[in-house]
Write a protein that holds these residues in place. Structure first.
Motif, PDB file in Angstrom:
ATOM      1  N   GLN A 207     -24.553  24.578  39.156  1.00  0.00           N
ATOM      2  CA  GLN A 207     -25.049  23.998  39.705  1.00  0.00           C
ATOM      3  C   GLN A 207     -24.138  23.685  41.231  1.00  0.00           C
ATOM      4  N   PRO A 208     -23.344  23.151  41.729  1.00  0.00           N
ATOM      5  CA  PRO A 208     -22.259  22.550  40.869  1.00  0.00           C
ATOM      6  C   PRO A 208     -22.588  21.045  40.269  1.00  0.00           C
ATOM      7  N   THR A 209     -22.612  20.708  39.502  1.00  0.00           N
ATOM      8  CA  THR A 209     -22.475  18.630  39.055  1.00  0.00           C
ATOM      9  C   THR A 209     -21.595  18.635  38.300  1.00  0.00           C
ATOM     10  N   GLY A 210     -21.003  17.225  38.806  1.00  0.00           N
ATOM     11  CA  GLY A 210     -20.608  17.244  38.188  1.00  0.00           C
ATOM     12  C   GLY A 210     -18.337  17.101  38.028  1.00  0.00           C
ATOM     13  N   ILE A 211     -18.783  18.243  38.476  1.00  0.00           N
ATOM     14  CA  ILE A 211     -17.261  19.038  38.995  1.00  0.00           C
ATOM     15  C   ILE A 211     -16.236  18.042  39.913  1.00  0.00           C
ATOM     16  N   ALA A 212     -16.621  17.299  40.831  1.00  0.00           N
ATOM     17  CA  ALA A 212     -16.113  16.193  41.168  1.00  0.00           C
ATOM     18  C   ALA A 212     -15.097  15.099  40.188  1.00  0.00           C
TER      19      ALA A 212
ATOM     20  N   SER B  52     -20.146  22.795  25.156  1.00  0.00           N
ATOM     21  CA  SER B  52     -21.854  23.405  26.013  1.00  0.00           C
ATOM     22  C   SER B  52     -23.309  22.549  24.928  1.00  0.00           C
ATOM     23  N   THR B  53     -24.116  22.436  25.955  1.00  0.00           N
ATOM     24  CA  THR B  53     -25.481  21.851  25.605  1.00  0.00           C
ATOM     25  C   THR B  53     -26.216  23.099  24.991  1.00  0.00           C
ATOM     26  N   THR B  54     -25.927  24.650  24.907  1.00  0.00           N
ATOM     27  CA  THR B  54     -26.194  24.996  23.993  1.00  0.00           C
ATOM     28  C   THR B  54     -25.934  25.584  23.140  1.00  0.00           C
TER      29      THR B  54
ATOM     30  N   THR C  29      -8.178  14.961  18.898  1.00  0.00           N
ATOM     31  CA  THR C  29      -6.511  14.894  19.488  1.00  0.00           C
ATOM     32  C   THR C  29      -7.216  14.927  21.056  1.00  0.00           C
ATOM     33  N   SER C  30      -8.309  14.968  21.528  1.00  0.00           N
ATOM     34  CA  SER C  30      -8.279  15.759  22.439  1.00  0.00           C
ATOM     35  C   SER C  30      -8.695  13.811  23.122  1.00  0.00           C
ATOM     36  N   GLN C  31      -8.362  13.878  24.786  1.00  0.00           N
ATOM     37  CA  GLN C  31      -8.390  12.772  25.379  1.00  0.00           C
ATOM     38  C   GLN C  31      -9.981  12.661  26.617  1.00  0.00           C
ATOM     39  N   GLY C  32      -9.933  14.225  26.994  1.00  0.00           N
ATOM     40  CA  GLY C  32     -11.253  14.309  27.088  1.00  0.00           C
ATOM     41  C   GLY C  32     -12.533  15.111  26.588  1.00  0.00           C
ATOM     42  N   MET C  33     -13.247  14.775  27.006  1.00  0.00           N
ATOM     43  CA  MET C  33     -14.420  15.720  26.771  1.00  0.00           C
ATOM     44  C   MET C  33     -15.248  15.971  28.129  1.00  0.00           C
ATOM     45  N   VAL C  34     -15.462  17.490  28.127  1.00  0.00           N
ATOM     46  CA  VAL C  34     -16.083  18.118  29.423  1.00  0.00           C
ATOM     47  C   VAL C  34     -17.826  18.192  28.652  1.00  0.00           C
ATOM     48  N   ILE C  35     -18.816  17.824  28.410  1.00  0.00           N
ATOM     49  CA  ILE C  35     -20.629  18.312  28.112  1.00  0.00           C
ATOM     50  C   ILE C  35     -20.590  19.467  29.750  1.00  0.00           C
ATOM     51  N   SER C  36     -20.466  20.377  28.635  1.00  0.00           N
ATOM     52  CA  SER C  36     -20.881  21.918  29.976  1.00  0.00           C
ATOM     53  C   SER C  36     -22.359  22.298  30.196  1.00  0.00           C
ATOM     54  N   LYS C  37     -23.190  23.013  31.042  1.00  0.00           N
ATOM     55  CA  LYS C  37     -24.003  23.793  31.375  1.00  0.00           C
ATOM     56  C   LYS C  37     -25.052  22.489  31.503  1.00  0.00           C
ATOM     57  N   THR C  38     -25.009  21.590  31.265  1.00  0.00           N
ATOM     58  CA  THR C  38     -25.964  20.456  31.265  1.00  0.00           C
ATOM     59  C   THR C  38     -27.437  20.431  32.402  1.00  0.00           C
ATOM     60  N   ASP C  39     -27.372  21.623  33.187  1.00  0.00           N
ATOM     61  CA  ASP C  39     -28.515  22.333  34.103  1.00  0.00           C
ATOM     62  C   ASP C  39     -29.786  23.015  32.869  1.00  0.00           C
TER      63      ASP C  39
ATOM     64  N   ALA D  72     -12.642  10.472  27.299  1.00  0.00           N
ATOM     65  CA  ALA D  72     -13.590  10.192  28.719  1.00  0.00           C
ATOM     66  C   ALA D  72     -14.168  11.624  28.727  1.00  0.00           C
ATOM     67  N   VAL D  73     -15.565  11.208  29.299  1.00  0.00           N
ATOM     68  CA  VAL D  73     -16.673  12.268  28.858  1.00  0.00           C
ATOM     69  C   VAL D  73     -17.145  12.863  30.261  1.00  0.00           C
ATOM     70  N   PHE D  74     -17.495  14.190  30.700  1.00  0.00           N
ATOM     71  CA  PHE D  74     -17.882  14.238  31.861  1.00  0.00           C
ATOM     72  C   PHE D  74     -18.784  15.701  31.746  1.00  0.00           C
ATOM     73  N   PRO D  75     -19.885  15.509  31.988  1.00  0.00           N
ATOM     74  CA  PRO D  75     -21.121  16.005  31.591  1.00  0.00           C
ATOM     75  C   PRO D  75     -20.837  16.671  33.044  1.00  0.00           C
ATOM     76  N   VAL D  76     -21.134  17.658  32.716  1.00  0.00           N
ATOM     77  CA  VAL D  76     -21.164  19.274  34.558  1.00  0.00           C
ATOM     78  C   VAL D  76     -21.400  20.671  33.694  1.00  0.00           C
ATOM     79  N   SER D  77     -22.254  19.970  35.123  1.00  0.00           N
ATOM     80  CA  SER D  77     -22.866  21.963  35.620  1.00  0.00           C
ATOM     81  C   SER D  77     -21.833  22.273  36.207  1.00  0.00           C
ATOM     82  N   ALA D  78     -21.274  23.835  35.695  1.00  0.00           N
ATOM     83  CA  ALA D  78     -20.200  24.506  36.870  1.00  0.00           C
ATOM     84  C   ALA D  78     -21.113  25.900  37.691  1.00  0.00           C
TER      85      ALA D  78
END
Lengths: 242, 124
Positions: free
Chosen positions: A215-220, A156-158, A173-183, A207-213
């Protein structure tokens, strides 16, 4: 195999065995069984409060909306939620998914026996996705194979963008990373570029996914990634780890 | 503190191995902890000693040694040591590297001593 050393009565027995090897074999059996059922297992790692439960709520809501639009896009999800105490996260997820709480009673990570017990307790529901929401911790869960097909880490961004460098095993050991709380990005000193650069030094294929759950943005994009990974996997592609 | 669960597996596996050695008693165990094993050697040592004390293998000397992180470059084939967790080949620069050792806890060897000799040692 055996050789004498300085003490004549001493015998050295070479073992050379990975201590977690038998656990890994059990995990492989679970992985294969879940694959045969068409259930894609995702292990979610993060520190406490990074937003694992909120991300799963947003994921389920997204799929629900998609399902209303088209019948052939139905993704049922089940969640096993690991926490040291309380079933609050399970309660939050219950409206969206088949869910069971795994209370570890102090243990800092989920292990496969807990996962299997939880899976049995929820009566092995038919589902396309099983999420394992690990105990919030970037150290111990990284070293335990839960029989997952995909490991995703949430940052998370915080928390600060220096976490990948500080917790190498979890990111490697991860294949994906979600960056959460981008708002919150306008309000916190977090550089996505720095976090991604450090994480990709550890895992170049991340694989990287910036997301704000919220708002939501990046969820799709995140949901599409899960669907694509599942499809690829069921069609026989392997997903690399370590 | 997941070192405790790793230590539990270690102690169980060591006890199993000593069962195949009648007339012998265990004197030491050597374990290699990979740099990317996610395990703190000092904590693992403390956990092993504590668990062994209450088991059939009390008085065992635990040697917990570290193991560097090695990888093989998928592009040029070189074996490289990964330093500072930077997963890139220091020969050709490729980031396509496969870890070959240093990401696990390895039970390397156990040392057994004949029970008679062990008893004599104690008398000395």
């Amino acid at each position: 195999m055996t050789q004498a050393t300085h003490h004549p009565a001493e015998r050295v027995i070479i073992v050379q065995r990975d201590v977690q090897q038998s656990a890994r074999l059990v995990a492989d059996v679970f992985r294969q069984a879940m694959r045969s059922r068409g259930t894609f297992v995702v292990n979610l790692l993060s520190s406490p409060g990074a937003g694992k439960t909120t991300l799963l709520q947003a994921t389920a809501q997204h799929w629900r909306t998609e399902e209303a639009r088209s019948d052939d896009r139905r993704y049922r999800m089940a969640v096993l939620v690991g926490d040291i105490a309380t079933d609050r996260d399970a309660q939050r997820l219950a409206p969206y998914a088949t869910v069971a709480q795994l209370t570890t009673g102090g243990a800092c990570h989920l292990d496969l026996s807990l996962v299997q017990r939880g899976w049995d307790a929820m009566q092995q529901p038919a589902c396309e996705f099983l999420f394992l929401e690990n105990v919030g911790n970037l150290v111990c869960p990284a070293a335990h194979d839960l029989g997952e097909h995909l490991r995703v880490i949430l940052l998370s961004t915080t928390e600060g963008d220096d976490k990948p460098a500080k917790y190498p095993k979890a990111f490697r050991t991860s294949q994906g990373m979600v960056i959460s709380k981008t708002d919150l990005l306008p309000h916190v000193p977090f550089s996505c570029d720095a976090a991604v650069a450090d994480a990709r030094r550890l895992q170049p294929d991340l694989a990287v996914f910036p997301v704000s759950a919220l708002q939501p943005t990046g969820i799709a994009a995140w949901c599409q990634y899960l669907v694509d990974q599942r499809t690829k996997f069921l069609n026989g592609h392997t997903i690399n780890s370590t | 503190m997941h070192e405790m669960s790793i230590a539990r597996s270690l102690v169980v596996q060591v006890i199993d191995l000593t069962r195949d050695q009648p007339g012998q008693s265990l004197s030491s165990v050597r374990v290699r902890v990979g740099e990317l094993a996610g395990v703190e050697p000092q904590l693992l040592l403390a956990a092993c000693e504590m668990l062994a004390e209450e088991s059939a293998i009390a008085n065992t000397r635990w040697e917990i040694l570290s193991q560097p992180l090695l990888a093989s470059c998928e592009l040029c084939g070189e074996t490289i040591e990964i330093r500072g967790f930077c997963f890139a080949c220091n020969h050709c620069g490729s980031t396509s590297v496969r870890v070959t050792s240093g990401d696990a806890v390895i039970l390397e060897q156990i040392t057994m001593v004949a029970m008679q000799a062990a008893a004599e040692d104690r008398e000395r």
